[in-house]
Scaffold this motif. Structure first.
Motif, PDB file in Angstrom:
ATOM      1  N   UNK A 224       0.853  -1.193   0.000  1.00 35.45           N
ATOM      2  CA  UNK A 224       0.000   0.000   0.000  1.00 35.45           C
ATOM      3  C   UNK A 224       0.885   1.238   0.000  1.00 35.45           C
ATOM      4  N   UNK A 225       0.461   2.258  -0.724  1.00 36.52           N
ATOM      5  CA  UNK A 225       1.128   3.558  -0.604  1.00 36.52           C
ATOM      6  C   UNK A 225       0.112   4.666  -0.839  1.00 36.52           C
ATOM      7  N   UNK A 226       0.490   5.862  -0.446  1.00 34.51           N
ATOM      8  CA  UNK A 226      -0.451   6.980  -0.442  1.00 34.51           C
ATOM      9  C   UNK A 226       0.262   8.253  -0.862  1.00 34.51           C
ATOM     10  N   UNK A 227      -0.408   9.056  -1.678  1.00 31.19           N
ATOM     11  CA  UNK A 227       0.131  10.369  -2.052  1.00 31.19           C
ATOM     12  C   UNK A 227      -0.928  11.427  -1.795  1.00 31.19           C
ATOM     13  N   UNK A 228      -0.471  12.629  -1.456  1.00 35.32           N
ATOM     14  CA  UNK A 228      -1.373  13.767  -1.241  1.00 35.32           C
ATOM     15  C   UNK A 228      -0.855  14.935  -2.063  1.00 35.32           C
ATOM     16  N   UNK A 229      -1.724  15.507  -2.880  1.00 37.40           N
ATOM     17  CA  UNK A 229      -1.336  16.632  -3.727  1.00 37.40           C
ATOM     18  C   UNK A 229      -2.367  17.746  -3.612  1.00 37.40           C
ATOM     19  N   UNK A 230      -1.869  18.969  -3.676  1.00 38.23           N
ATOM     20  CA  UNK A 230      -2.744  20.135  -3.729  1.00 38.23           C
ATOM     21  C   UNK A 230      -2.629  20.747  -5.119  1.00 38.23           C
ATOM     22  N   UNK A 231      -3.755  20.864  -5.797  1.00 36.26           N
ATOM     23  CA  UNK A 231      -3.733  21.422  -7.154  1.00 36.26           C
ATOM     24  C   UNK A 231      -5.119  21.914  -7.526  1.00 36.26           C
ATOM     25  N   UNK A 238      -4.438   9.994  -3.177  1.00 34.30           N
ATOM     26  CA  UNK A 238      -4.449   8.739  -3.935  1.00 34.30           C
ATOM     27  C   UNK A 238      -3.884   7.624  -3.069  1.00 34.30           C
ATOM     28  N   UNK A 239      -4.652   6.557  -2.943  1.00 32.75           N
ATOM     29  CA  UNK A 239      -4.209   5.390  -2.175  1.00 32.75           C
ATOM     30  C   UNK A 239      -4.158   4.192  -3.121  1.00 32.75           C
ATOM     31  N   UNK A 240      -3.032   3.491  -3.081  1.00 40.22           N
ATOM     32  CA  UNK A 240      -2.808   2.374  -3.997  1.00 40.22           C
ATOM     33  C   UNK A 240      -2.681   1.078  -3.199  1.00 40.22           C
ATOM     34  N   UNK A 241      -3.444   0.083  -3.619  1.00 42.99           N
ATOM     35  CA  UNK A 241      -3.403  -1.242  -3.012  1.00 42.99           C
ATOM     36  C   UNK A 241      -3.041  -2.253  -4.100  1.00 42.99           C
ATOM     37  N   UNK A 242      -2.202  -3.221  -3.736  1.00 43.61           N
ATOM     38  CA  UNK A 242      -1.831  -4.263  -4.695  1.00 43.61           C
ATOM     39  C   UNK A 242      -1.620  -5.573  -3.943  1.00 43.61           C
ATOM     40  N   UNK A 243      -2.057  -6.677  -4.540  1.00 42.00           N
ATOM     41  CA  UNK A 243      -1.856  -7.972  -3.895  1.00 42.00           C
ATOM     42  C   UNK A 243      -1.580  -9.065  -4.915  1.00 42.00           C
ATOM     43  N   UNK A 244      -0.684  -9.972  -4.521  1.00 46.00           N
ATOM     44  CA  UNK A 244      -0.417 -11.177  -5.314  1.00 46.00           C
ATOM     45  C   UNK A 244      -1.289 -12.347  -4.873  1.00 46.00           C
ATOM     46  N   UNK A 245      -1.994 -12.193  -3.788  1.00 47.21           N
ATOM     47  CA  UNK A 245      -2.787 -13.292  -3.234  1.00 47.21           C
ATOM     48  C   UNK A 245      -4.118 -13.391  -3.988  1.00 47.21           C
ATOM     49  N   UNK A 246      -4.036 -13.962  -5.183  1.00 45.55           N
ATOM     50  CA  UNK A 246      -5.217 -14.003  -6.061  1.00 45.55           C
ATOM     51  C   UNK A 246      -5.537 -15.425  -6.518  1.00 45.55           C
ATOM     52  N   UNK A 247      -5.169 -16.399  -5.695  1.00 50.17           N
ATOM     53  CA  UNK A 247      -5.493 -17.783  -6.034  1.00 50.17           C
ATOM     54  C   UNK A 247      -6.990 -18.007  -6.172  1.00 50.17           C
ATOM     55  N   UNK A 248      -7.775 -17.166  -5.504  1.00 53.63           N
ATOM     56  CA  UNK A 248      -9.234 -17.267  -5.542  1.00 53.63           C
ATOM     57  C   UNK A 248      -9.832 -16.760  -6.855  1.00 53.63           C
ATOM     58  N   UNK A 249      -9.040 -16.002  -7.643  1.00 51.64           N
ATOM     59  CA  UNK A 249      -9.564 -15.367  -8.860  1.00 51.64           C
ATOM     60  C   UNK A 249      -9.722 -16.425  -9.955  1.00 51.64           C
ATOM     61  N   UNK A 285       2.922  -7.725 -12.742  1.00 49.69           N
ATOM     62  CA  UNK A 285       3.941  -7.335 -11.766  1.00 49.69           C
ATOM     63  C   UNK A 285       3.746  -8.079 -10.451  1.00 49.69           C
ATOM     64  N   UNK A 286       4.861  -8.402  -9.817  1.00 51.01           N
ATOM     65  CA  UNK A 286       4.789  -8.876  -8.444  1.00 51.01           C
ATOM     66  C   UNK A 286       4.421  -7.701  -7.544  1.00 51.01           C
ATOM     67  N   UNK A 287       4.144  -8.000  -6.285  1.00 49.69           N
ATOM     68  CA  UNK A 287       3.801  -6.921  -5.354  1.00 49.69           C
ATOM     69  C   UNK A 287       4.949  -5.923  -5.270  1.00 49.69           C
ATOM     70  N   UNK A 288       4.680  -4.732  -5.690  1.00 49.62           N
ATOM     71  CA  UNK A 288       5.640  -3.626  -5.629  1.00 49.62           C
ATOM     72  C   UNK A 288       4.797  -2.362  -5.712  1.00 49.62           C
ATOM     73  N   UNK A 289       4.357  -1.909  -4.551  1.00 51.49           N
ATOM     74  CA  UNK A 289       3.369  -0.829  -4.529  1.00 51.49           C
ATOM     75  C   UNK A 289       3.883   0.450  -5.178  1.00 51.49           C
ATOM     76  N   UNK A 292       3.775  -0.181  -8.998  1.00 48.68           N
ATOM     77  CA  UNK A 292       2.370  -0.241  -9.404  1.00 48.68           C
ATOM     78  C   UNK A 292       1.759   1.162  -9.427  1.00 48.68           C
ATOM     79  N   UNK A 293       1.991   1.938  -8.371  1.00 50.54           N
ATOM     80  CA  UNK A 293       1.422   3.293  -8.319  1.00 50.54           C
ATOM     81  C   UNK A 293       2.015   4.173  -9.413  1.00 50.54           C
ATOM     82  N   UNK A 294       3.304   3.988  -9.695  1.00 60.94           N
ATOM     83  CA  UNK A 294       3.944   4.747 -10.771  1.00 60.94           C
ATOM     84  C   UNK A 294       3.313   4.416 -12.117  1.00 60.94           C
ATOM     85  N   UNK A 295       3.021   3.138 -12.339  1.00 62.34           N
ATOM     86  CA  UNK A 295       2.413   2.723 -13.607  1.00 62.34           C
ATOM     87  C   UNK A 295       1.008   3.297 -13.757  1.00 62.34           C
TER      88      UNK A 295
END
Length: 373
Positions: A224-231, A238-249, A285-289, A292-295
């Motif tokens: 998880x990562x988070x950014x805050x911008x004023x504009x 912006x909050x980004x979540x990413x997981x590799x634990x998707x065996x259920x999908x 991508x493997x878990x790399x928040x 992932x957020x950059x992409x």
């Protein structure tokens, strides 16, 4: 610039040699220099060349004087876009020849319709572009008749460009199994937007990220990562979540190289009101928040380029009907965007639009700065 001009001499000219009065090199240079100098149509390009003829002769021959606007347009309609794109790429290679080992970069793929390039019963060009976020450079493009044809055009575009080790981002139109497979076959990674064109998977991923407990677990695990911008008078979180634990999908095995899913949760606060937006993604991508957020965030770079085509270069107002000439002008404009992004002229932090205006005031002075930075 001299090395690039020398390379232009070797471009194949398909015109009948005996009928050629103006070298292809001369025409390309006139159009490129004029476009940098705030010129947006063929007639203005002819005027520009007449007024700055002596300066242009520093770079090109102009043995038979200045070509007419009709000649400029006609020759651009005969010039292969692939050849012009290679020339644009050659310029990029000359800039990067001392850069050393390539870093991992984002390749953002998106399309834009040239709205004024339309005959009565025809359809306007729709240009699909692969844009390098880090370089601010078009790696390649493909013209199609309409946006719906992007699905078949994207694999063809991917075939033409080098994506090994890079991360390809595409909006929901390109979230197709065949496209994911193509990226992986070429040893690239992908981050693909999910919308209801992949309804079942979209709902599964959306429901997963609706679970607050799952989100808390991802935060604790560091996925998880988070950014805050004023504009623009508002706060954007912006909050980004990413997981590799998707065996259920259930669809996981159907998508080549699928390793993770992710979400961007965007909160906009303005004048005491709050609005939330959610976007969902699948990725190889493997878990790399951070990556992932950059992409996810970085995909805006191709949309920003399209904005400049419309606003800075007035592309949608250009009525060039010859589709090949229009596509070649599109390449020239992207080339100019790449150049103008890299230079500072007159004063720091000028917008691209203002840079073009400054160049137009004194092309002899400012083109020298722009082309020989």
């Amino acid at each position: 610039m001299e090395e690039l001009l020398e390379w232009m001499d070797y471009i194949e000219d398909i015109r009948q040699e005996k009928k050629v009065r103006h070298k292809l090199k001369d025409i390309i240079v006139i159009v490129l220099f004029a476009t940098l100098s705030n010129v947006d149509d063929w007639v203005e390009m002819e005027f520009f060349a007449h007024y700055h003829e002596e300066y242009l002769k520093k770079y090109i021959e102009l043995k038979n004087g200045i070509p007419s606007h009709d000649t400029l347009c006609r020759v651009f309609g005969m010039l292969s876009p692939e050849v012009l794109q290679k020339l644009y790429q050659k310029w990029q290679e000359l800039l990067n020849k001392d850069e050393g080992k390539a870093l991992r970069k984002l390749i953002c793929i998106d399309g834009k319709t040239m709205r004024s390039n339309k005959r009565k019963e025809g359809k306007p060009n729709h240009i699909l572009t692969a844009w390098s976020r880090e370089d601010g450079f078009s790696l390649g493009q493909k013209a199609v008749d309409e946006k719906s044809n992007e699905i078949t055009a994207i694999p063809e575009l991917l075939e033409k460009i080098r994506i090994k080790g890079q991360v390809v981002t595409i909006d929901a139109m390109g979230t197709q199994k065949e496209i994911a497979e193509k990226v992986r076959k070429k040893k690239g990674d992908y981050v693909l937007a999910l919308k209801e064109n992949q309804k079942t998977m979209y709902e599964d991923v959306r429901l997963f990220f609706c679970d607050e407990q799952e989100k808390e677990q991802l935060k604790k695990r560091g996925a998880y990562c988070k950014t805050i911008e004023k504009a623009h008078g508002q706060i954007e979180i912006r909050e980004y979540y990413q997981t590799e634990q998707i065996g259920w999908l259930s669809q996981k095995k159907e998508w080549a190289g699928l390793k993770s899913i992710g979400m961007e949760e965007k909160t906009i606060k303005r004048e005491g009101e709050e609005k939330k937006e959610y976007r969902y993604y699948i990725s190889s991508l493997k878990e790399d928040e951070k990556l992932f957020s950059l992409a996810v965030r970085g995909h805006w770079s191709v949309e920003s380029m399209h904005w400049h085509l419309d606003v800075t270069f007035k592309e949608d107002a250009n009525t060039t009907l010859d589709k090949q000439a229009a596509e070649n002008l599109n390449i020239i404009r992207k080339w100019c965007i790449s150049i103008l992004k890299m230079v500072e002229i007159f004063r720091p932090n000028l917008s691209m639009k203002k840079k073009r205006f400054v160049i137009s005031m004194n092309p002899e002075e400012f083109l020298e700065q722009v082309l020989n930075f």
